[in-house]
Scaffold this motif. Sequence first.
Motif, short mmCIF file in Angstrom:
data_model
loop_
_atom_site.label_atom_id
_atom_site.label_comp_id
_atom_site.label_asym_id
_atom_site.label_seq_id
_atom_site.Cartn_x
_atom_site.Cartn_y
_atom_site.Cartn_z
N THR A 33 0.83 -1.21 0.00
CA THR A 33 0.00 0.00 0.00
C THR A 33 0.86 1.26 0.00
N ILE A 34 1.88 1.28 0.85
CA ILE A 34 2.78 2.45 0.90
C ILE A 34 3.48 2.62 -0.44
N ALA A 35 3.92 1.52 -1.03
CA ALA A 35 4.60 1.59 -2.33
C ALA A 35 3.69 2.18 -3.40
N ASP A 36 2.43 1.73 -3.43
CA ASP A 36 1.52 2.21 -4.46
C ASP A 36 1.19 3.69 -4.28
N VAL A 37 1.06 4.12 -3.04
CA VAL A 37 0.79 5.54 -2.78
C VAL A 37 1.98 6.38 -3.23
N GLY A 72 9.01 -1.81 -9.04
CA GLY A 72 10.23 -1.47 -8.32
C GLY A 72 9.94 -0.89 -6.95
N MET A 73 8.94 -0.03 -6.85
CA MET A 73 8.58 0.52 -5.54
C MET A 73 8.01 -0.55 -4.62
N ARG A 74 7.26 -1.49 -5.18
CA ARG A 74 6.76 -2.58 -4.34
C ARG A 74 7.91 -3.45 -3.84
N SER A 75 8.89 -3.70 -4.70
CA SER A 75 10.06 -4.46 -4.29
C SER A 75 10.84 -3.71 -3.20
N TYR A 76 10.98 -2.40 -3.39
CA TYR A 76 11.72 -1.58 -2.44
C TYR A 76 11.04 -1.59 -1.07
N LEU A 77 9.72 -1.47 -1.05
CA LEU A 77 9.01 -1.49 0.24
C LEU A 77 8.98 -2.90 0.82
N ARG A 78 9.02 -3.92 -0.02
CA ARG A 78 9.17 -5.28 0.53
C ARG A 78 10.50 -5.37 1.29
N TYR A 79 11.54 -4.80 0.69
CA TYR A 79 12.84 -4.78 1.39
C TYR A 79 12.71 -4.13 2.77
N TRP A 80 12.04 -2.98 2.83
CA TRP A 80 11.93 -2.29 4.12
C TRP A 80 11.08 -3.06 5.12
#
Length: 305
Positions: A33-37, A72-80
Amino acid sequence: MSVQDRLTDALYGLGWSAVKKLPEPVAVRLGRTIADVAWKRRGKGVRRLESNYARVVPDASPERLAELSRAGMRSYLRYWMESFRLPAWSEERIRDGFTLKDSHLLTDSIAAGRGVVLALPHMANWDLAGAWVTTDQKIPFTTVAERLKPESLYDRFVAYREGLGMEVLPHSGGSAFGTLARRLRDGGLVCLVAERDLSASGVEVTFFGERTRIPAGPALLAQQTGALLMPVTLWYDDSPVMRGRVHPAIEVPESGTRAEKTSVMAQALADAFASGIADHPEDWHMLQRLWLADLEPRPSTGEPS
């Protein structure tokens, strides 16, 4: 400490204290959700990520680049989300959360008493890969961390990574290289994230057809200590398991000056990184400028163009 610095430190502290207590499915949904926003707002980081992907996939349409930047943003937030939760993961969860292809290239060398430099790009979750090395393989290692602002945030990251079994040295200060060299001469393992030069004095390489600089440290350490330099690339797939690959060791050239050898090895390292990134571009978390053409221009000399 400024108000902004205090806020930044507090937010990261909240992440480590609160997110790790969430059930895993809830944390996964929160990260997405954070990534999509963030993606929909198209801030500076998202635009830079998309611009970098345009180098990696030069024939991509605008629609394809938008899909890549969202993934890419979803992957990045998965990392976090994973990183915030890692301190609470059991050894079994860490072991089951990562699969490393050709890991014998690493373990055989360490077992033989030869030092190894593992060099990685900013792909998937390098902290999880490090935790897997220390907990599942029982191999301690040393790494280097960029000094963050505020200092309290840097201290949080150091404590977090030390809690995962890593020895963490500050990037600045000048003493890290000597300590890394001693660890390698003793047959130890050094892990370095190494596709972005933080010193402005790195080695120029061609990366996806354009010039950039990557750190000279991995190649210099291999030359000076006799350690093996091995690239590693990481990626996610549709499962909860992260995957990775140890690439064959980059040999030290038999002839040439130290600078020439370093240049050859750095280019080989960049090529290995590029092969992994091209296969899984959405898992490359490069939200900063990287290529020389994108860096701030030098001050004008006043001469006509």
